[in-house]
Design an enzyme around this catalytic site. Structure first.
Site, PDB file in Angstrom:
ATOM      1  N   ASP A  22       0.784  -1.257   0.000  1.00  0.00           N
ATOM      2  CA  ASP A  22       0.000   0.000   0.000  1.00  0.00           C
ATOM      3  C   ASP A  22       0.811   1.302   0.000  1.00  0.00           C
ATOM      4  O   ASP A  22       0.491   2.233   0.747  1.00  0.00           O
ATOM      5  CB  ASP A  22      -0.965   0.019   1.200  1.00  0.00           C
ATOM      6  N   LYS A 114      -7.083  -4.967  -3.047  1.00  0.00           N
ATOM      7  CA  LYS A 114      -7.884  -5.453  -1.915  1.00  0.00           C
ATOM      8  C   LYS A 114      -8.824  -4.355  -1.454  1.00  0.00           C
ATOM      9  O   LYS A 114      -8.595  -3.179  -1.753  1.00  0.00           O
ATOM     10  CB  LYS A 114      -6.963  -5.871  -0.763  1.00  0.00           C
ATOM     11  N   CYS A 156      -1.793  -2.491   7.742  1.00  0.00           N
ATOM     12  CA  CYS A 156      -1.733  -3.434   6.617  1.00  0.00           C
ATOM     13  C   CYS A 156      -0.439  -4.249   6.570  1.00  0.00           C
ATOM     14  O   CYS A 156      -0.462  -5.409   6.170  1.00  0.00           O
ATOM     15  CB  CYS A 156      -1.995  -2.697   5.308  1.00  0.00           C
TER      16      CYS A 156
END
Ligand code: VGL
Length: 204
Positions: A22, A114, A156
């Site tokens: 990310d 995602k 994450c």
């Protein structure tokens, strides 16, 4: 005796991949959910990969990729608590969902998305363009060791490392190539992960 030696080396079990979690504009300075140091981390990951590319059999990346016009399973809130609810971020195709420009995305070989309609902290919840999940992508390539870098360390990256362990990979986090929502939260997360068997090391 020499004639009976196998022609092929035995598999030594050291096929290594790196997962970049990310590293998107919204998680860096000026973004919707900015993590301090995110832009620097993006650049440091690029430098690290350019120098250490030969260590890795595969370079994979995840992106948070939420649906527009909905709360994505309660993930977005107008008054977020920054624990379970968050401001609108990383909407699919938006500028905030782009990789940070300091990250050289040409180095990425496989990407998973995602969070389409749901909260999804772990990259292992993501799917590749071909519809495979990350575990399938990595195992198909024979990967058994995974280095993890990216944002956010305490969300994450943490969730991805926990899932990587569960999937049977040897896992290492390069902590200087991560940025956090909350520095104390990241410290605690790394301490917990270390107890579970994740190696916490630095790239430099
Ligand atoms: C993340 C908070 C909300 C992350 C994603 O990428 O760590 N954090 N959504």
């Amino acid at each position: 005796m020499a004639g009976h030696e196998p022609q092929l080396l035995p598999t030594l079990g050291c096929m290594k991949a790196i997962l970049i979690v990310d590293v998107q504009r919204d998680f860096t300075e000026g973004g919707a959910l900015a993590c301090e140091g995110g832009a620097n981390v993006a650049g440091a990951i690029t430098d690290y990969l350019r120098t250490n590319a030969s260590d890795y059999h595969l370079v994979a990346a995840s992106r948070d990729w939420h649906n527009p016009g909905e709360d994505n399973g309660g993930h977005f809130a107008s008054e977020p608590d920054f624990i379970d609810t968050w401001p609108v971020h990383c909407v699919a195709g938006s500028e905030g969902a782009q990789y940070h420009p300091n990250l050289d995305q040409s180095l990425i070989e496989v990407e998973v998305h995602k969070g389409m309609g749901e909260p999804a902290y772990s990259a292992f919840e993501g799917r590749s363009e071909g519809g495979q999940n990350l575990e399938q992508v990595l195992k198909e390539r024979g990967v058994d060791q995974l280095d993890i870098v990216g944002i956010a360390a305490d969300y994450c990256v943490k969730a991805s490392a926990a899932d990587a362990l569960k999937a049977g990979f040897r896992v290492r986090i390069l902590s200087d190539l991560t940025a956090a929502v909350n520095a104390a939260g990241a410290k605690a997360a790394f301490a917990d992960l270390e107890k579970e068997g994740v190696r916490i090391e630095t790239a430099v």
